[in-house]
Scaffold this motif. Structure first.
Motif, PDB file in Angstrom:
ATOM      1  N   PRO A 344      51.602  51.527  59.414  1.00  0.00           N
ATOM      2  CA  PRO A 344      52.650  50.555  59.079  1.00  0.00           C
ATOM      3  C   PRO A 344      52.308  48.938  58.774  1.00  0.00           C
ATOM      4  N   VAL A 345      51.319  49.280  57.164  1.00  0.00           N
ATOM      5  CA  VAL A 345      50.576  48.268  57.481  1.00  0.00           C
ATOM      6  C   VAL A 345      51.008  46.902  57.417  1.00  0.00           C
ATOM      7  N   LEU A 346      49.729  45.671  57.531  1.00  0.00           N
ATOM      8  CA  LEU A 346      50.481  44.641  57.112  1.00  0.00           C
ATOM      9  C   LEU A 346      49.792  43.672  55.902  1.00  0.00           C
ATOM     10  N   PRO A 347      50.909  42.864  55.464  1.00  0.00           N
ATOM     11  CA  PRO A 347      50.437  42.430  54.006  1.00  0.00           C
ATOM     12  C   PRO A 347      49.358  42.677  54.363  1.00  0.00           C
ATOM     13  N   PRO A 348      48.103  42.310  53.068  1.00  0.00           N
ATOM     14  CA  PRO A 348      46.796  42.653  52.612  1.00  0.00           C
ATOM     15  C   PRO A 348      46.223  41.311  52.481  1.00  0.00           C
ATOM     16  N   GLY A 349      44.634  41.697  53.241  1.00  0.00           N
ATOM     17  CA  GLY A 349      43.885  39.891  53.063  1.00  0.00           C
ATOM     18  C   GLY A 349      43.751  39.498  51.435  1.00  0.00           C
ATOM     19  N   PRO A 350      43.178  38.721  51.626  1.00  0.00           N
ATOM     20  CA  PRO A 350      42.747  38.747  49.786  1.00  0.00           C
ATOM     21  C   PRO A 350      41.983  39.226  48.742  1.00  0.00           C
ATOM     22  N   PRO A 351      41.924  40.134  48.091  1.00  0.00           N
ATOM     23  CA  PRO A 351      40.893  41.242  46.669  1.00  0.00           C
ATOM     24  C   PRO A 351      39.531  39.712  46.770  1.00  0.00           C
ATOM     25  N   VAL A 352      38.883  41.365  47.230  1.00  0.00           N
ATOM     26  CA  VAL A 352      37.402  41.076  47.766  1.00  0.00           C
ATOM     27  C   VAL A 352      37.000  41.810  46.493  1.00  0.00           C
ATOM     28  N   ALA A 353      36.190  41.199  45.603  1.00  0.00           N
ATOM     29  CA  ALA A 353      35.067  41.132  44.158  1.00  0.00           C
ATOM     30  C   ALA A 353      33.953  42.311  45.542  1.00  0.00           C
ATOM     31  N   HIS A 354      33.623  43.603  44.462  1.00  0.00           N
ATOM     32  CA  HIS A 354      32.893  45.150  45.509  1.00  0.00           C
ATOM     33  C   HIS A 354      32.667  45.556  44.073  1.00  0.00           C
ATOM     34  N   GLY A 355      31.287  44.680  43.276  1.00  0.00           N
ATOM     35  CA  GLY A 355      30.944  44.792  41.972  1.00  0.00           C
ATOM     36  C   GLY A 355      32.343  44.847  40.724  1.00  0.00           C
ATOM     37  N   SER A 356      32.245  45.281  40.290  1.00  0.00           N
ATOM     38  CA  SER A 356      33.262  44.559  39.313  1.00  0.00           C
ATOM     39  C   SER A 356      34.980  44.950  39.635  1.00  0.00           C
ATOM     40  N   LYS A 358      37.512  45.098  42.427  1.00  0.00           N
ATOM     41  CA  LYS A 358      39.032  44.238  43.730  1.00  0.00           C
ATOM     42  C   LYS A 358      39.198  44.533  44.841  1.00  0.00           C
ATOM     43  N   ILE A 359      38.560  45.215  46.193  1.00  0.00           N
ATOM     44  CA  ILE A 359      38.782  45.766  46.646  1.00  0.00           C
ATOM     45  C   ILE A 359      39.421  44.858  47.814  1.00  0.00           C
ATOM     46  N   ARG A 360      40.567  45.210  48.506  1.00  0.00           N
ATOM     47  CA  ARG A 360      41.972  44.356  49.499  1.00  0.00           C
ATOM     48  C   ARG A 360      41.833  45.333  50.880  1.00  0.00           C
ATOM     49  N   LEU A 361      41.861  44.577  52.086  1.00  0.00           N
ATOM     50  CA  LEU A 361      41.381  45.231  53.154  1.00  0.00           C
ATOM     51  C   LEU A 361      43.429  45.479  53.465  1.00  0.00           C
ATOM     52  N   TYR A 362      43.806  46.546  54.151  1.00  0.00           N
ATOM     53  CA  TYR A 362      45.192  47.133  54.955  1.00  0.00           C
ATOM     54  C   TYR A 362      44.903  47.118  56.197  1.00  0.00           C
ATOM     55  N   ARG A 363      44.912  46.871  57.454  1.00  0.00           N
ATOM     56  CA  ARG A 363      45.191  46.631  58.084  1.00  0.00           C
ATOM     57  C   ARG A 363      46.577  46.987  59.795  1.00  0.00           C
ATOM     58  N   THR A 364      46.301  47.553  60.564  1.00  0.00           N
ATOM     59  CA  THR A 364      48.137  47.693  60.928  1.00  0.00           C
ATOM     60  C   THR A 364      47.741  46.763  62.442  1.00  0.00           C
ATOM     61  N   ASN A 365      49.254  47.359  63.001  1.00  0.00           N
ATOM     62  CA  ASN A 365      48.826  46.015  64.858  1.00  0.00           C
ATOM     63  C   ASN A 365      48.107  47.723  65.730  1.00  0.00           C
ATOM     64  N   PRO A 366      48.782  47.566  66.674  1.00  0.00           N
ATOM     65  CA  PRO A 366      48.053  49.283  67.257  1.00  0.00           C
ATOM     66  C   PRO A 366      49.142  50.077  66.827  1.00  0.00           C
ATOM     67  N   LEU A 367      49.146  51.649  66.731  1.00  0.00           N
ATOM     68  CA  LEU A 367      50.423  51.862  66.405  1.00  0.00           C
ATOM     69  C   LEU A 367      50.911  52.528  67.588  1.00  0.00           C
TER      70      LEU A 367
END
Length: 367
Positions: A344-356, A358-367
């Motif tokens: 149950p991932v929350l809306p992702p964080g902003p895109p983060v530059a990682h080399g060429s 863009k990565i994002r963090l997808y996180r959850t509240n306590p399962l």
């Protein structure tokens, strides 16, 4: 030059807000977010401390001054009058990099040559490829100078000498941990740890170990450096004990060996432990819940996206079944892979530059 000047904390684009939070918590400010980092006013002791304590900054730049100039002769004349001796040392090399935008001085290479000559002929400092980096920016006819006080990028803590084929930078790992709400008071597990970056960062935070505690910095080569004050600053942070264990797992025995060696160099072996096992063998440890954070394989990094959906689905199934009460963070550039976990991932964080990429963090509240 004034005793106070603008200090710029550079970071990966997308992490500015998170770095503001870290810098504010560390007592820096007032802070001014900018594209690619955070600025504030301070002196050289703040420059030293920022390099020493901030886990998310990629570099610390000291914006030491500047002047207007509309042609090369004017740049040459004013660069010769600039108080270089208050910042640079004649016995240390300097490496000049210059860019020009929207200015009558349009040739960055020519500007670089003028500044190099001004420094070498007035101060006596040699131009050197391994010298202290001086950044010259000319924008709308205003010349500004910044010194890179860090030298090596700050993600190079000096401990993780061995890395796998797709390492997560320490600075990014620290910011993703922060975005997951990690403060050092709960266990952390990485089920696909590679060379151990998330686990090492989490253990260091819990133990109060400063990221810059053992490496060198280019500010030590500047005229303003005070070795006695710097040693006193480093001694100010005491190592603390934690009853927590931080665990990393990987099915690659070579990666596990590397992670263990990195932990030993970082001084967290015994607190950060690593073992070779697949995701299917992952079990919840005894004790209070914590955070599972993982940077799984993804298409442009290792393999192709299609076959990886099953791996992500397996990871999600294990976490949902065995880690009730734990929070989860998944780093990926592929929204489809995050969804494949079934978490149950929350809306992702902003895109983060990682080399060429863009990565994002997808996180959850306590399962």
């Amino acid at each position: 030059m004034d005793e106070r000047f603008e200090i710029f904390l550079a970071c990966a684009p997308g992490l500015e807000t998170t770095l503001v939070g870290e810098a504010k918590a560390a007592g820096f400010g007032p802070l001014r977010p900018e594209a690619g980092g955070v600025a504030f006013d301070g002196g050289w002791s703040e420059v030293w401390r920022a390099n020493l304590v901030l886990r998310g900054a990629a570099r610390v730049l000291a914006r030491i001054g500047g002047f207007p100039a509309v042609h090369l002769a004017q740049l040459d004349k004013r660069a010769r009058k600039f108080p270089w001796g208050e910042v640079l040392r004649p016995d240390q090399g300097v490496r000049v990099e210059a860019i020009s935008r929207k200015s009558r001085i349009y040739h960055g290479g020519a500007a670089k040559e003028r500044v190099e000559r001004a420094i070498s002929e007035t101060l006596g400092a040699p131009v050197s490829d391994d010298g202290v980096r001086l950044l010259v920016r000319i924008e709308e006819n205003l010349v500004s100078f910044s010194v890179d006080s860090s030298g090596e990028p700050l993600h190079r803590r000096g401990h993780k000498e061995e890395v796998g084929k797709a390492p997560m930078r320490e600075t990014l790992a620290a910011m993703f941990l922060r975005e997951c709400g990690y403060t050092g008071e709960e266990p952390v597990i990485d089920p696909m740890c590679g060379s151990g970056t998330f686990v090492l960062e989490a253990a260091e935070i819990a133990m109060g170990l400063l990221p810059g505690r053992t490496r060198g910095f280019d500010f030590e080569r500047l005229a303003s450096f005070d070795a006695v004050a710097w040693e006193a600053m480093k001694r100010g942070a005491a190592r603390r004990e934690t009853g927590l264990l931080f665990r990393g797992y990987d099915r690659d025995a070579g990666a596990v060996r590397m992670a263990g060696a990195n932990a030993q160099r970082a001084g967290v072996d015994g607190t950060a432990v690593f073992a070779c096992q697949p995701v299917s063998a992952l079990e919840r440890p005894e004790g209070k819940p914590g955070l599972v954070i993982v940077n799984p394989p993804w298409g442009a990094r290792i393999g192709k996206p299609g076959p990886l959906h099953a791996l992500h689905r397996s990871l999600g199934d294990v976490l949902k079944e065995r880690f009730r009460g734990w929070r989860v963070g998944v780093v990926t550039p592929e929204a489809g892979l995050a969804r494949a976990t079934g978490l149950p991932v929350l809306p992702p964080g902003p895109p983060v530059a990682h080399g060429s990429l863009k990565i994002r963090l997808y996180r959850t509240n306590p399962l």
